[in-house]
Design a protein around this motif. Sequence first.
Motif, PDB file in Angstrom:
ATOM      1  N   SER A   1       0.860  -1.190   0.000  1.00  0.00           N
ATOM      2  CA  SER A   1       0.000   0.000   0.000  1.00  0.00           C
ATOM      3  C   SER A   1       0.889   1.230   0.000  1.00  0.00           C
ATOM      4  O   SER A   1       1.987   1.220   0.568  1.00  0.00           O
ATOM      5  N   MET A   2       0.422   2.293  -0.627  1.00  0.00           N
ATOM      6  CA  MET A   2       1.194   3.523  -0.675  1.00  0.00           C
ATOM      7  C   MET A   2       1.338   4.133   0.716  1.00  0.00           C
ATOM      8  O   MET A   2       2.349   4.784   1.011  1.00  0.00           O
ATOM      9  N   LEU A   3       0.374   3.904   1.578  1.00  0.00           N
ATOM     10  CA  LEU A   3       0.468   4.419   2.937  1.00  0.00           C
ATOM     11  C   LEU A   3       1.704   3.884   3.631  1.00  0.00           C
ATOM     12  O   LEU A   3       2.450   4.631   4.275  1.00  0.00           O
ATOM     13  N   GLU A   4       1.956   2.583   3.494  1.00  0.00           N
ATOM     14  CA  GLU A   4       3.111   1.977   4.161  1.00  0.00           C
ATOM     15  C   GLU A   4       4.422   2.468   3.558  1.00  0.00           C
ATOM     16  O   GLU A   4       5.403   2.681   4.275  1.00  0.00           O
ATOM     17  N   VAL A   5       4.459   2.650   2.233  1.00  0.00           N
ATOM     18  CA  VAL A   5       5.673   3.153   1.588  1.00  0.00           C
ATOM     19  C   VAL A   5       5.938   4.597   2.013  1.00  0.00           C
ATOM     20  O   VAL A   5       7.075   4.976   2.309  1.00  0.00           O
ATOM     21  N   ALA A   6       4.888   5.408   2.059  1.00  0.00           N
ATOM     22  CA  ALA A   6       5.041   6.830   2.376  1.00  0.00           C
ATOM     23  C   ALA A   6       5.479   7.057   3.815  1.00  0.00           C
ATOM     24  O   ALA A   6       6.145   8.055   4.114  1.00  0.00           O
ATOM     25  N   LYS A   7       5.110   6.154   4.713  1.00  0.00           N
ATOM     26  CA  LYS A   7       5.501   6.312   6.116  1.00  0.00           C
ATOM     27  C   LYS A   7       7.017   6.369   6.263  1.00  0.00           C
ATOM     28  O   LYS A   7       7.539   7.065   7.140  1.00  0.00           O
ATOM     29  N   LYS A   8       7.737   5.659   5.402  1.00  0.00           N
ATOM     30  CA  LYS A   8       9.202   5.670   5.454  1.00  0.00           C
ATOM     31  C   LYS A   8       9.754   7.023   5.037  1.00  0.00           C
ATOM     32  O   LYS A   8      10.718   7.524   5.606  1.00  0.00           O
ATOM     33  N   ARG A   9       9.126   7.628   4.045  1.00  0.00           N
ATOM     34  CA  ARG A   9       9.635   8.895   3.520  1.00  0.00           C
ATOM     35  C   ARG A   9       9.208  10.085   4.359  1.00  0.00           C
ATOM     36  O   ARG A   9       9.934  11.079   4.452  1.00  0.00           O
ATOM     37  N   PHE A  10       8.014  10.029   4.940  1.00  0.00           N
ATOM     38  CA  PHE A  10       7.487  11.142   5.725  1.00  0.00           C
ATOM     39  C   PHE A  10       7.185  10.675   7.148  1.00  0.00           C
ATOM     40  O   PHE A  10       6.021  10.563   7.542  1.00  0.00           O
ATOM     41  N   PRO A  11       8.210  10.400   7.963  1.00  0.00           N
ATOM     42  CA  PRO A  11       7.971   9.802   9.282  1.00  0.00           C
ATOM     43  C   PRO A  11       7.269  10.717  10.276  1.00  0.00           C
ATOM     44  O   PRO A  11       6.684  10.238  11.241  1.00  0.00           O
TER      45      PRO A  11
END
Length: 282
Positions: A182-192
Amino acid sequence: MPSYNTNARIARFALSTSAAVIGSLAAYWTLLATRQGHILFNARKRPVVHLSEDFSTYSHPVPGGMVRGYVYHPQGEAAVQDLFLYLAGRGEDVRVTAQALHWLPEGFGMAAINYRGVADSQGSPSEVASVADAEQFARHLRRAFPQARLHIVGRSLGTGVAIQLSARQPFESLQLVTPYDSMLEVAKKRFPLVPLSLLLRHRFNSIEHSKEVAAKTQVLLAERDDVVLHERSQKLIDAWPTPVSVKTVANSDHHNIMGLEETWLRLIDFALTSVLPEPMAA
């Protein structure tokens, strides 16, 4: 011991610093909330890329302009037996990716569109818009190439579009290059530091959408990937509703994988093995 005035200055400095940090975070979150479609798709214009006469052009109107695409058919439209519908990665200009198509054998073609706001396409990008545009493009391809077997290839961001499209229309095969759960899980790494669970609208929940996919599926992983971590791809693979072929492309990373011969050979081989044999005459 420090004086009262010194303590007061320290307190005022701490308060002003905290206010600045909070203000910066609030502005950052507001930017992500209001411009997240453009940020997610890296929507911006790209330099003009001139393609050969082996390509035909495609477009359809959207709010704000036109979505533009290209179809590669070096032996002519009637000669295309297998057609890849390619759904690009973030910020990718499909006209540049088309320069790697010399690895396609006779009888193969490739079709791709640029997402809204990316390269020469116009409009505002979003998850809903990208899937809708892909659906419209696929319907056009079925009319323009009625003799061709249609295969989906999604890369990175485009795997989320490819999965949703495959859940809505039948295709000969589905191939996912560096996919995510999911994009949510990927984005969490970039925007902690961002409350993405509240702000993110374009979630591309591939695990949820994969439940409706029936096409024969292959996943291609990069040997080294610091954008979509293997953990995110593996979560999707583990949840896939049908058997899935998984291969790792040697000497690849997230950015160069579509420029490698091995990637294209694996895409071609899987497409050919996915074609069902014609039923024998009674």
